[in-house]
Design an enzyme around this catalytic site. Structure first.
Site, PDB file in Angstrom:
ATOM      1  CE  LYS A  53      45.024  30.562 -10.415  1.00  0.00           C
ATOM      2  NZ  LYS A  53      45.445  31.779 -10.692  1.00  0.00           N
ATOM      3  CD  GLN A  97      46.142  33.580 -14.100  1.00  0.00           C
ATOM      4  OE1 GLN A  97      45.239  32.905 -13.318  1.00  0.00           O
ATOM      5  NE2 GLN A  97      47.230  33.805 -13.368  1.00  0.00           N
ATOM      6  CG  ASP A 120      43.057  36.137  -7.474  1.00  0.00           C
ATOM      7  OD1 ASP A 120      43.597  34.967  -6.878  1.00  0.00           O
ATOM      8  OD2 ASP A 120      43.279  36.401  -8.600  1.00  0.00           O
TER       9      ASP A 120
END
Ligand code: NDP
Length: 282
Positions: A53, A97, A120
């Site tokens: 990412k 994460q 997200d």
């Protein structure tokens, strides 16, 4: 032989578009989009996802900062860190994460992220927006799946779609996105009685389970579109939930693993970061 939906190539072209958008935004605003990734612990898979990412951000001109925390961090400390990032005007996207260690309530941490920095798309307000159909940040993997289907011109209206897997990050949001496109959607899970029967009825089959090659060729309706979300390691090799070799002879379109949904998740994350930046700065 099925048409391969090349997530890697599509992701590359989206990332190039994002790069151009970033250049324009920097010129217009004098600010650079900035994503902060919080990684708790040493989970090897999480470390490699985070690395991918960050690399994608850098290539697209998005600033990215990795905040690494020991897995002994207290829930309260993590919540406080997210609150500080919410307040920081130089931060436009926050990604914590997952998974988090067992002693931390991941939902509480996600709920703390400011909705407009939730790259997200996991915040309850973004999930509610997805459900209702109002503007919000879409979860990256489901968004990437829809982009892939659109890229090869799949008309979902009236199609029977089956999603295998009902997680909050893949199965359930994919359901909402397919409904928006007027598909007739079924979700299967571990308690589904006759998975093969359900699969054989599906014009569009989306596998998001995490079990290597569990969808075999004889479970696929001839001409179906097959999207394989699964990431499984077998003898050091990445494989999906679908037996690709068998499925490609039955399906009309299929995504490979690797090189399918994975790269699209990253491309969608970059798009989401730009969306957050635009909401906050423009
Ligand atoms: P979860 O473990 O959260 O969910 C798995 C789902 O599969 C559950 O709903 C479970 O049912 C269902 N399931 C388990 N066994 C069976 C079975 N025998 N038959 C039917 N359904 C079953 O997984 P995620 O959604 O987080 O991830 C799924 C896969 O996708 C993983 O391999 C993950 O690594 C991958 N992934 C890939 C991404 C990418 O970018 N490429 C992004 C996110 C995930 P139940 O609810 O009843 O337990």
């Amino acid at each position: 032989m099925a048409e391969i939906i090349d997530g890697k190539a599509l992701s590359k072209s989206i990332r190039a578009e994002v790069k151009e958008q970033v250049e324009t935004l920097v010129q217009e605003t004098g600010k650079t989009p900035h994503l902060v990734v919080v990684l708790v612990g040493e989970d090897p898979a999480s470390q490699s996802y985070v690395k991918a990412k960050q690399r994608a951000c850098e290539r697209a001109g998005i600033k990215s900062t990795l905040l690494r925390k020991d897995d002994t961090i207290k829930e309260e400390e993590l919540v406080q860190l997210v609150e500080e990032l919410n307040q920081d005007e130089a931060v436009h996207g926050i990604l914590v994460q997952l998974p988090l260690p067992d002693h931390i309530d991941a939902n509480r941490v996600i709920d703390t992220i400011e909705q407009n920095k939730d790259v997200d798309g996991f915040h309850p307000l973004n999930i509610a927006a997805l459900q209702i159909g109002t503007p919000g940040i879409l979860p990256a993997t489901p968004k990437g799946i829809l982009t892939m289907l659109e890229s090869v011109g799949i008309d979902l209206q009236g199609k029977k779609a089956l999603i295998v897997g009902r997680s909050n990050i893949v199965g359930k949001p994919v359901l909402q996105l397919l409904l928006r496109k007027h598909a007739t959607v079924t979700i299967a899970h571990s308690r589904t009685k006759d998975l093969k029967k359900e699969c054989l009825e599906a014009d569009v089959l989306i596998a998001a389970v995490g079990r290597a090659n569990m969808i075999t060729g004889d479970m696929i309706k001839p001409g179906a579109v097959v999207i394989d979300v699964g990431v499984n390691r077998v003898d050091g090799k990445l494989v999906g939930d679908v037996d690709f070799e068998a499925a490609k002879d039955v399906a009309s379109h299929i995504t490979p693993v690797p090189g399918g949904v994975g790269p699209m998740t990253i491309a969608s994350l970059l798009q989401n970061t730009i969306e957050c930046f635009e909401t906050l700065v423009k």
